[in-house]
Design a protein around this motif. Structure first.
Motif, PDB file in Angstrom:
ATOM      1  N   ALA A  69      56.077 -12.433  16.144  1.00 17.26           N
ATOM      2  CA  ALA A  69      56.901 -12.225  17.338  1.00 17.26           C
ATOM      3  C   ALA A  69      56.046 -11.792  18.529  1.00 17.26           C
ATOM      4  CB  ALA A  69      57.982 -11.178  17.056  1.00 17.26           C
ATOM      5  N   VAL A  70      54.920 -11.155  18.250  1.00 14.33           N
ATOM      6  CA  VAL A  70      54.016 -10.695  19.307  1.00 14.33           C
ATOM      7  C   VAL A  70      52.924 -11.728  19.597  1.00 14.33           C
ATOM      8  CG1 VAL A  70      52.363  -8.901  19.973  1.00 14.33           C
ATOM      9  CG2 VAL A  70      54.439  -8.294  18.703  1.00 14.33           C
ATOM     10  N   LEU A  71      52.446 -12.396  18.542  1.00 16.64           N
ATOM     11  CA  LEU A  71      51.278 -13.266  18.670  1.00 16.64           C
ATOM     12  C   LEU A  71      51.616 -14.731  18.907  1.00 16.64           C
ATOM     13  CD1 LEU A  71      49.119 -11.801  15.770  1.00 16.64           C
ATOM     14  CD2 LEU A  71      48.927 -11.307  18.220  1.00 16.64           C
ATOM     15  N   ALA A  72      52.879 -15.113  18.803  1.00 21.30           N
ATOM     16  CA  ALA A  72      53.241 -16.533  18.850  1.00 21.30           C
ATOM     17  C   ALA A  72      52.743 -17.234  20.096  1.00 21.30           C
ATOM     18  CB  ALA A  72      54.760 -16.680  18.733  1.00 21.30           C
ATOM     19  N   PHE A  73      52.776 -16.572  21.247  1.00 25.03           N
ATOM     20  CA  PHE A  73      52.365 -17.200  22.500  1.00 25.03           C
ATOM     21  C   PHE A  73      51.018 -16.683  22.993  1.00 25.03           C
ATOM     22  CE2 PHE A  73      57.003 -17.536  22.428  1.00 25.03           C
ATOM     23  CZ  PHE A  73      57.150 -18.896  22.632  1.00 25.03           C
ATOM     24  N   ALA A  74      50.326 -15.907  22.157  1.00 25.07           N
ATOM     25  CA  ALA A  74      49.033 -15.352  22.565  1.00 25.07           C
ATOM     26  C   ALA A  74      47.876 -15.908  21.750  1.00 25.07           C
ATOM     27  CB  ALA A  74      49.066 -13.823  22.451  1.00 25.07           C
ATOM     28  N   ALA A  75      48.049 -16.001  20.445  1.00 23.96           N
ATOM     29  CA  ALA A  75      46.972 -16.478  19.571  1.00 23.96           C
ATOM     30  C   ALA A  75      46.914 -18.003  19.590  1.00 23.96           C
ATOM     31  CB  ALA A  75      47.196 -15.979  18.148  1.00 23.96           C
ATOM     32  N   SER A  76      45.771 -18.548  19.157  1.00 23.36           N
ATOM     33  CA  SER A  76      45.624 -20.000  19.073  1.00 23.36           C
ATOM     34  C   SER A  76      46.469 -20.543  17.931  1.00 23.36           C
ATOM     35  CB  SER A  76      44.162 -20.376  18.856  1.00 23.36           C
ATOM     36  OG  SER A  76      43.738 -20.009  17.549  1.00 23.36           O
ATOM     37  N   ILE A  77      46.810 -21.819  18.030  1.00 23.44           N
ATOM     38  CA  ILE A  77      47.592 -22.460  16.974  1.00 23.44           C
ATOM     39  C   ILE A  77      46.848 -22.400  15.649  1.00 23.44           C
ATOM     40  CG2 ILE A  77      48.305 -24.743  16.153  1.00 23.44           C
ATOM     41  CD1 ILE A  77      50.377 -23.507  17.857  1.00 23.44           C
ATOM     42  N   ARG A  78      45.534 -22.550  15.674  1.00 21.90           N
ATOM     43  CA  ARG A  78      44.755 -22.492  14.440  1.00 21.90           C
ATOM     44  C   ARG A  78      44.870 -21.122  13.769  1.00 21.90           C
ATOM     45  NH1 ARG A  78      40.382 -25.302  12.325  1.00 21.90           N
ATOM     46  NH2 ARG A  78      38.962 -24.068  11.029  1.00 21.90           N
ATOM     47  N   VAL A  79      44.759 -20.059  14.575  1.00 19.05           N
ATOM     48  CA  VAL A  79      44.880 -18.708  14.028  1.00 19.05           C
ATOM     49  C   VAL A  79      46.273 -18.488  13.460  1.00 19.05           C
ATOM     50  CG1 VAL A  79      44.948 -16.261  14.645  1.00 19.05           C
ATOM     51  CG2 VAL A  79      43.072 -17.693  15.454  1.00 19.05           C
ATOM     52  N   LEU A  80      47.293 -18.914  14.182  1.00 17.58           N
ATOM     53  CA  LEU A  80      48.665 -18.747  13.709  1.00 17.58           C
ATOM     54  C   LEU A  80      48.891 -19.500  12.407  1.00 17.58           C
ATOM     55  CD1 LEU A  80      50.513 -19.138  17.130  1.00 17.58           C
ATOM     56  CD2 LEU A  80      50.236 -17.023  15.833  1.00 17.58           C
ATOM     57  N   ARG A  81      48.354 -20.692  12.315  1.00 16.32           N
ATOM     58  CA  ARG A  81      48.529 -21.481  11.100  1.00 16.32           C
ATOM     59  C   ARG A  81      47.946 -20.765   9.881  1.00 16.32           C
ATOM     60  NH1 ARG A  81      46.162 -27.230  11.626  1.00 16.32           N
ATOM     61  NH2 ARG A  81      48.147 -27.571  12.704  1.00 16.32           N
ATOM     62  N   TRP A  82      46.756 -20.208  10.056  1.00 17.15           N
ATOM     63  CA  TRP A  82      46.139 -19.545   8.911  1.00 17.15           C
ATOM     64  C   TRP A  82      46.805 -18.205   8.599  1.00 17.15           C
ATOM     65  CZ3 TRP A  82      43.782 -22.003   5.384  1.00 17.15           C
ATOM     66  CH2 TRP A  82      43.112 -23.182   5.683  1.00 17.15           C
ATOM     67  N   MET A  83      47.352 -17.547   9.606  1.00 16.36           N
ATOM     68  CA  MET A  83      48.153 -16.351   9.328  1.00 16.36           C
ATOM     69  C   MET A  83      49.345 -16.703   8.452  1.00 16.36           C
ATOM     70  SD  MET A  83      48.221 -14.346  12.997  1.00 16.36           S
ATOM     71  CE  MET A  83      49.482 -13.210  12.398  1.00 16.36           C
ATOM     72  N   VAL A  84      50.039 -17.789   8.822  1.00 20.81           N
ATOM     73  CA  VAL A  84      51.200 -18.232   8.052  1.00 20.81           C
ATOM     74  C   VAL A  84      50.795 -18.585   6.621  1.00 20.81           C
ATOM     75  CG1 VAL A  84      52.847 -20.136   7.816  1.00 20.81           C
ATOM     76  CG2 VAL A  84      52.525 -19.013  10.045  1.00 20.81           C
ATOM     77  N   THR A  85      49.675 -19.287   6.489  1.00 21.51           N
ATOM     78  CA  THR A  85      49.234 -19.727   5.165  1.00 21.51           C
ATOM     79  C   THR A  85      48.846 -18.547   4.281  1.00 21.51           C
ATOM     80  OG1 THR A  85      48.404 -21.764   6.188  1.00 21.51           O
ATOM     81  CG2 THR A  85      47.628 -21.252   3.967  1.00 21.51           C
ATOM     82  N   VAL A  86      48.095 -17.615   4.845  1.00 24.86           N
ATOM     83  CA  VAL A  86      47.687 -16.438   4.080  1.00 24.86           C
ATOM     84  C   VAL A  86      48.913 -15.633   3.650  1.00 24.86           C
ATOM     85  CG1 VAL A  86      46.514 -14.200   4.259  1.00 24.86           C
ATOM     86  CG2 VAL A  86      45.376 -16.278   5.055  1.00 24.86           C
ATOM     87  N   ALA A  87      49.872 -15.460   4.567  1.00 20.80           N
ATOM     88  CA  ALA A  87      51.070 -14.697   4.235  1.00 20.80           C
ATOM     89  C   ALA A  87      51.865 -15.376   3.124  1.00 20.80           C
ATOM     90  CB  ALA A  87      51.938 -14.519   5.473  1.00 20.80           C
ATOM     91  N   ALA A  88      52.019 -16.714   3.199  1.00 13.62           N
ATOM     92  CA  ALA A  88      52.789 -17.427   2.173  1.00 13.62           C
ATOM     93  C   ALA A  88      52.096 -17.364   0.816  1.00 13.62           C
ATOM     94  CB  ALA A  88      52.994 -18.878   2.598  1.00 13.62           C
ATOM     95  N   ALA A  89      50.752 -17.564   0.816  1.00 14.92           N
ATOM     96  CA  ALA A  89      50.020 -17.488  -0.452  1.00 14.92           C
ATOM     97  C   ALA A  89      50.096 -16.077  -1.034  1.00 14.92           C
ATOM     98  CB  ALA A  89      48.564 -17.896  -0.225  1.00 14.92           C
TER      99      ALA A  89
END
Length: 400
Positions: A69-89
Motif C-alpha cells: 500500500a505504501v510502495l506500490a507507486f514508489a518502488a520499481s515493478i521489478r522490486v514489487l514483483r520479487w516482493m510478491v514472489t518472496v511473500a507467496a513462497a
C-alpha cells in the motif's frame, strides 16, 4: 500558465499492476487489523508457535503484502514483483511448517490457523505480477493445504477442514482469474496503443518523404534549371557563376540525402519549417533568427519539421472558436549550441493535465519525436482562454 514537459508515461499494464498492488496492500492491512485478535488472530497464535517461526509467518503473511500500500507507486515493478514472489513462497512454506512448528498439540479453542484467511491475497498478487500459467498452481494448492493444515492444527474436525479448504480453493481461483483478466486487458490495451503509434509514425514518415521530395523538386526548379537557362543566353549574365556554385551545392545536398549522410545549413531548416507552415495555412507567420553557420543533421530537421507540423495541425483543429480568427506564429532561433522552434497561437487553449498521455498528436508526433532525437526536447504550455505555446529544441552538445 500551466506547463508540462515530456513526462514518464507508464504503460497501461504497469498502471494496472501498481493499482492492484496498492488495493491488495490496503486489503492486507485491513485484514490484519480485523483479525489480529481473537482465537484465530495472529497475536494469540504466535504464542503457540516457536518464536522465530511465528514472526516469520506475520512477515510473509501480513507485513510484506500490507507494505505494498505504501510502495506500490514508489518502488520499481521489478522490486514489487520479487516482493510478491518472496511473500507467496514464504506463505506456502509457513503453511507446510505450521504443524511442526507448533508448541502445543492443538491450537487453543480448536481454532484454525490464522494464515488460512490470507492465501487469496497472495494468489491475486502472483497473478498480477507474473502473468504466467504456472501461477494457477498456487490457488489449486491452497485447497488441500488449508484443509490438511487445519485438520491437524485444530483438532481433527474433518468436515469443517474440508469446507474451509474448498472455500480457500474457490476464493483463490476467483481472485487469480480476476487478477489475470485485468492485467491481460491492460496488456492488450498497450499492444493496441503501440500499433496505433506505429501507424502514426509510418504516416508521419511518409509525410516527411513527400515534403523532402517537394523540397528537392523546388531546388531543381529554382536553382538548377534557372542556371541552365541563364547559361545559354548571350551574353552570359555575371551572376551565373555564383548561381552555378549554389546549384552544385544543391546537387551535392540531394546526393547526400540519398546516401543518408545529409546535413543542412540553418537556412535549409528555416525553409523546411516555412514549407511545413505554408502546407497547413498561408496565414501562419514564420520568423527566424540565425546566428551560426553550423550545419544541422537531417534527422534534426525532420524531427523539428514533423513536430512543428503536428503542433500547427493541433492548433488548427482545437484552438479555434466559430467566428473567431486565431493568430499562429512559428519562431525559429538557430544559434551555437541550440536550435529552438516556438509555435504559438492565441486560441482557446486547454488544461494540459486534462489531455490523455496517450493522445497520439502529442505523444507520437511532438513528444515522441523529440524524445527519440538525441539532444531533443519539448515543452507544452497552455491555459484555457489564453492560447498555447509549444517549444521544441535540439542541443548538439547533448548528443556528444
Amino acid at each position: 500558465m500551466t506547463t508540462i514537459e515530456t513526462p514518464v508515461v507508464r504503460s497501461a499494464l504497469e498502471r494496472m499492476q501498481r493499482t492492484t498492488y496498492f488495493a491488495t496492500g490496503l486489503a492486507a492491512a485491513l485484514f490484519a487489523v480485523l483479525f489480529a485478535g481473537g482465537a484465530n488472530g495472529f497475536l494469540v497464535q504466535m504464542d503457540q508457535l516457536r518464536a522465530p517461526f511465528g514472526a516469520f509467518t506475520v512477515l510473509v503473511g501480513v507485513l510484506i503484502p500490507a507494505s505494498l500500500a505504501v510502495l506500490a507507486f514508489a518502488a520499481s515493478i521489478r522490486v514489487l514483483r520479487w516482493m510478491v514472489t518472496v511473500a507467496a513462497a514464504g506463505f506456502v512454506l509457513s503453511q507446510l511448517l505450521w504443524v511442526p512448528m507448533m508448541t502445543v498439540d492443538v491450537l487453543d479453542d480448536g481454532a484454525a490457523p490464522w494464515l488460512q484467511g490470507f492465501g487469496a491475497l497472495h494468489a491475486t498478487l502472483l497473478a498480477v505480477a507474473w502473468r504466467r500459467r504456472w501461477v494457477w498452481a498456487y490457488p489449486v494448492a491452497q485447497g488441500p493445504l488449508v484443509a490438511v493444515v487445519e485438520y491437524l492444527a485444530a483438532g481433527g474436525d474433518l468436515e469443517q477442514s474440508l469446507l474451509d479448504g474448498m472455500g480457500a480453493l474457490v476464493t483463490s481461483l476467483i481472485l487469480t482469474g480476476a487478477g489475470a483478466a485485468v492485467v491481460a486487458a491492460a496488456a492488450k490495451q498497450d499492444r493496441e496503443a503501440a500499433r496505433a503509434r506505429a501507424e502514426a509514425a509510418r504516416e508521419a514518415s511518409q509525410r516527411t518523404g513527400e515534403r523532402e521530395q517537394a523540397r528537392i523538386n523546388a531546388l531543381v526548379h529554382d536553382e538548377i534549371m534557372s542556371v541552365l537557362i541563364a547559361g545559354v543566353r548571350s551574353p552570359t549574365p555575371a551572376a551565373v557563376p555564383e548561381r552555378a556554385r549554389r546549384a552544385l551545392g544543391s546537387i551535392d545536398a540531394i546526393r547526400q540525402a540519398r546516401s543518408g549522410e545529409t546535413e543542412y545549413p540553418p537556412e535549409q531548416l528555416v525553409a523546411a519549417l516555412r514549407a511545413t507552415a505554408n502546407d497547413i495555412g498561408e496565414d501562419i507567420l514564420v520568423s527566424a533568427t540565425v546566428t551560426t553557420a553550423e550545419k544541422i543533421p537531417a534527422s534534426v530537421v525532420t524531427a523539428l519539421a514533423e513536430a512543428t507540423g503536428e503542433a500547427l495541425r493541433n492548433s488548427v483543429i482545437h484552438a479555434g472558436d466559430p467566428g473567431k480568427a486565431v493568430k499562429r506564429t512559428v519562431t525559429v532561433a538557430v544559434a551555437d549550441g541550440e536550435v529552438r522552434v516556438t509555435v504559438r497561437d492565441d486560441g482557446r487553449g486547454f488544461a494540459p493535465r486534462s489531455v490523455s498521455s496517450r493522445r497520439l498528436g502529442l505523444q507520437v508526433s511532438i513528444r515522441g519525436r523529440m524524445e527519440a532525437l538525441a539532444g531533443g526536447g519539448s515543452r507544452i504550455a497552455s491555459t484555457p482562454g489564453q492560447g498555447t505555446t509549444v517549444e521544441l529544441w535540439w542541443r548538439p552538445e547533448a548528443t556528444r
